[in-house]
Design an enzyme around this catalytic site. Structure first.
Site, PDB file in Angstrom:
ATOM      1  N   HIS A   1       0.837  -1.214   0.000  1.00 55.55           N
ATOM      2  CA  HIS A   1       0.000   0.000   0.000  1.00 55.55           C
ATOM      3  C   HIS A   1       0.871   1.263   0.000  1.00 55.55           C
ATOM      4  O   HIS A   1       1.896   1.323   0.699  1.00 55.55           O
ATOM      5  CB  HIS A   1      -0.899  -0.019   1.241  1.00 55.55           C
ATOM      6  CG  HIS A   1      -1.970   1.026   1.228  1.00 55.55           C
ATOM      7  ND1 HIS A   1      -1.885   2.186   1.956  1.00 55.55           N
ATOM      8  CD2 HIS A   1      -3.140   1.094   0.552  1.00 55.55           C
ATOM      9  CE1 HIS A   1      -2.973   2.918   1.744  1.00 55.55           C
ATOM     10  NE2 HIS A   1      -3.747   2.271   0.903  1.00 55.55           N
TER      11      HIS A   1
ATOM     12  N   SER B   1      -9.254 -14.684  -1.756  1.00 54.14           N
ATOM     13  CA  SER B   1      -9.350 -13.232  -1.923  1.00 54.14           C
ATOM     14  C   SER B   1     -10.681 -12.845  -2.560  1.00 54.14           C
ATOM     15  O   SER B   1     -11.181 -13.539  -3.452  1.00 54.14           O
ATOM     16  CB  SER B   1      -8.203 -12.715  -2.794  1.00 54.14           C
ATOM     17  OG  SER B   1      -8.360 -11.323  -2.957  1.00 54.14           O
TER      18      SER B   1
HETATM   19  C1  LIG Z   1      -3.234  -3.596   1.867  1.00 56.48           C
HETATM   20  C2  LIG Z   1      -3.634  -2.299   2.475  1.00 56.48           C
HETATM   21  N1  LIG Z   1      -2.886  -1.796   3.470  1.00 56.48           N
HETATM   22  C3  LIG Z   1      -3.196  -0.637   4.058  1.00 56.48           C
HETATM   23  C4  LIG Z   1      -4.297   0.076   3.670  1.00 56.48           C
HETATM   24  C5  LIG Z   1      -4.632   1.357   4.350  1.00 56.48           C
HETATM   25  O1  LIG Z   1      -5.710   1.133   5.190  1.00 56.48           O
HETATM   26  P1  LIG Z   1      -6.620   2.339   5.720  1.00 56.48           P
HETATM   27  O2  LIG Z   1      -7.253   2.949   4.518  1.00 56.48           O
HETATM   28  O3  LIG Z   1      -7.569   1.644   6.632  1.00 56.48           O
HETATM   29  O4  LIG Z   1      -5.729   3.279   6.436  1.00 56.48           O
HETATM   30  C6  LIG Z   1      -5.105  -0.414   2.641  1.00 56.48           C
HETATM   31  C7  LIG Z   1      -6.269   0.349   2.169  1.00 56.48           C
HETATM   32  O5  LIG Z   1      -6.813   0.157   1.141  1.00 56.48           O
HETATM   33  C8  LIG Z   1      -4.771  -1.629   2.035  1.00 56.48           C
HETATM   34  O6  LIG Z   1      -5.481  -2.141   1.030  1.00 56.48           O
END
Ligand SMILES: Cc1ncc(COP(=O)(O)O)c(C=O)c1O
Length: 390
Positions: free
Chosen positions: A120, A323
């Site tokens: 992310h 998934s």
């Molecule tokens: C794999 C992954 N990690 C982290 C995040 C970030 O999460 P948040 O939007 O709850 O802060 C996301 C959000 O889409 C995600 O898909």
């Protein structure tokens, strides 16, 4: 306090907009099949979960006892216990990921964070905030880490402790990095268990894997030091939230006694949302484990069905096992904007959450439009004929 007519109208318009959009965002994993109306009355209070739920709070209007239940549930889900792990309700997956990296940095100030190009985007913010070194590892075309590349990178940084930021379901493809592979590469370069840190980013799939048969490694029993999950994704919450859990031996390291709150502080923020633990608590208590499993299984089944339907019509669609993310080539901008599909480079995805299982109309619409668009591209004459006949 009174609002002008114009401002009231703006709120009304925004309300209408929310009603229209509520269940329409097919590219995002945010579940909207919840009903928390019985909790609305708590919005009249200045509830604040500042500090640690495990302590006697000085600020009385908190939801610590509910937060404790939430953390206990996630401990169980991720194969740990309140004796071994500690955690708190965060503002979302990003805060949980940052917390995991923060703990790791405190243990290994000279460490390097390893993550893949499919991780992310917020990981880079964390890296900058915490001022840690990082190394981006390539991943395969379906978003999973390239373990040979990881090993090479580990070998070229022998003096710096690895902080592994493992994807337990990437944002775009739902790919899960194999913790066994990662651990075997760490062992191969001569590192023992206390010489590295593993954080699991399980933002969306952290609420899926506990409810599938034979899940891949993702939890404390598989050797993670911390794990972060979003609450507004697969569970669903009107206010973004999440949960982070970490081994107590790590969280104790960042705990400080604060006289002002008459307790210890080991969270990232000061004041914390006290309403969101109630949403999570209600979901946890209001559905049986069987119902939670069924909800997840229904999403996975519909995801599989979606991929198959697209494939039957010549659209190369796929999903990872376990998934709810269905991946396919990026359609026209008009189409991905209309259905709020998420896109990256030349790919797009649909994510199946609870509301789509409850009412698949919107999903059926987008599938039909995707197929129509594909047919138009491949056999323009046939479509022209159809139009003429119409
Ligand atoms: C794999 C992954 N990690 C982290 C995040 C970030 O999460 P948040 O939007 O709850 O802060 C996301 C959000 O889409 C995600 O898909």
């Amino acid at each position: 306090m009174s609002l002008s007519y114009h401002d009231i109208q703006r709120l009304r318009d925004f309300y209408k907009h929310c009603i229209e959009c509520q269940h329409q965002m097919l590219g995002y994993p945010n579940a909207s099949d919840y009903d928390y109306q019985n909790l609305w009355s708590f919005l009249q209070f200045s509830i604040n979960n500042i500090g640690d739920w495990a302590e006697q709070p000085h600020y009385p209007m908190n939801t610590f006892e509910f937060e404790k239940d939430v953390i206990e549930y996630f401990c169980r889900l991720y194969h740990s216990s309140l004796d071994e792990a500690w955690g708190y309700v965060t503002n979302g997956g990003t805060e949980g990921n940052m917390y995991g990296c923060y703990l790791a940095r405190e243990i290994f100030p000279e460490g390097i964070v390893y993550f893949t190009k499919d991780t992310h985007y917020s990981v880079m913010k964390t890296i900058r905030f915490l001022n840690i070194e990082y190394c981006m590892i390539p991943s395969d075309t379906r978003g999973e880490m390239d373990y040979d590349a990881l090993e090479l990178a580990l070998e070229s940084n022998p003096d710096k402790s690895p902080i592994i930021f493992a994807n337990i379901g990437t944002t775009m493809f739902g790919a899960i990095d194999d913790l066994k592979q990662i651990q075997s590469r760490l062992a191969k370069v001569g590192l023992s268990r206390n010489q590295y840190y593993i954080h699991a980013d399980a933002a969306c799939h952290g609420m899926i894997l506990p409810y599938v048969d034979n899940p891949p490694p993702f939890s404390f029993k598989d050797g993670v030091d911390s794990i972060s999950v979003s609450g507004h994704k697969m569970i669903g919450s009107p206010i973004p939230c999440g949960v982070v859990l970490a081994l107590k031996k790590h969280t104790d390291k960042v705990s400080h006694e604060i006289e002002y709150i008459a307790g210890s502080d080991k969270t990232l923020t000061g004041s914390r949302n006290g309403i969101t633990p109630l949403f999570l608590w209600q979901f946890i208590r209001g559905t049986s484990e069987l119902e939670k499993k069924q909800r997840v299984q229904d999403c996975l089944q519909l995801a599989e069905h979606t991929a198959q339907r697209l494939n039957q019509h010549g659209i190369t669609a796929w999903r990872h096992l376990n998934s709810n993310v269905v991946v396919f080539p990026k359609p026209s901008e008009e189409l991905w904007r209309k259905y709020y599909l998420a896109v990256a480079n030349d790919m797009a995805h649909i994510i199946i959450a609870g509301q789509t299982v409850a009412n698949p109309n919107r999903l059926n619409q987008v599938i039909e439009e995707l197929i129509r668009e594909k047919t138009r591209k491949t056999t323009p004459e046939a479509v022209t004929d159809e139009l003429v006949m119409a």
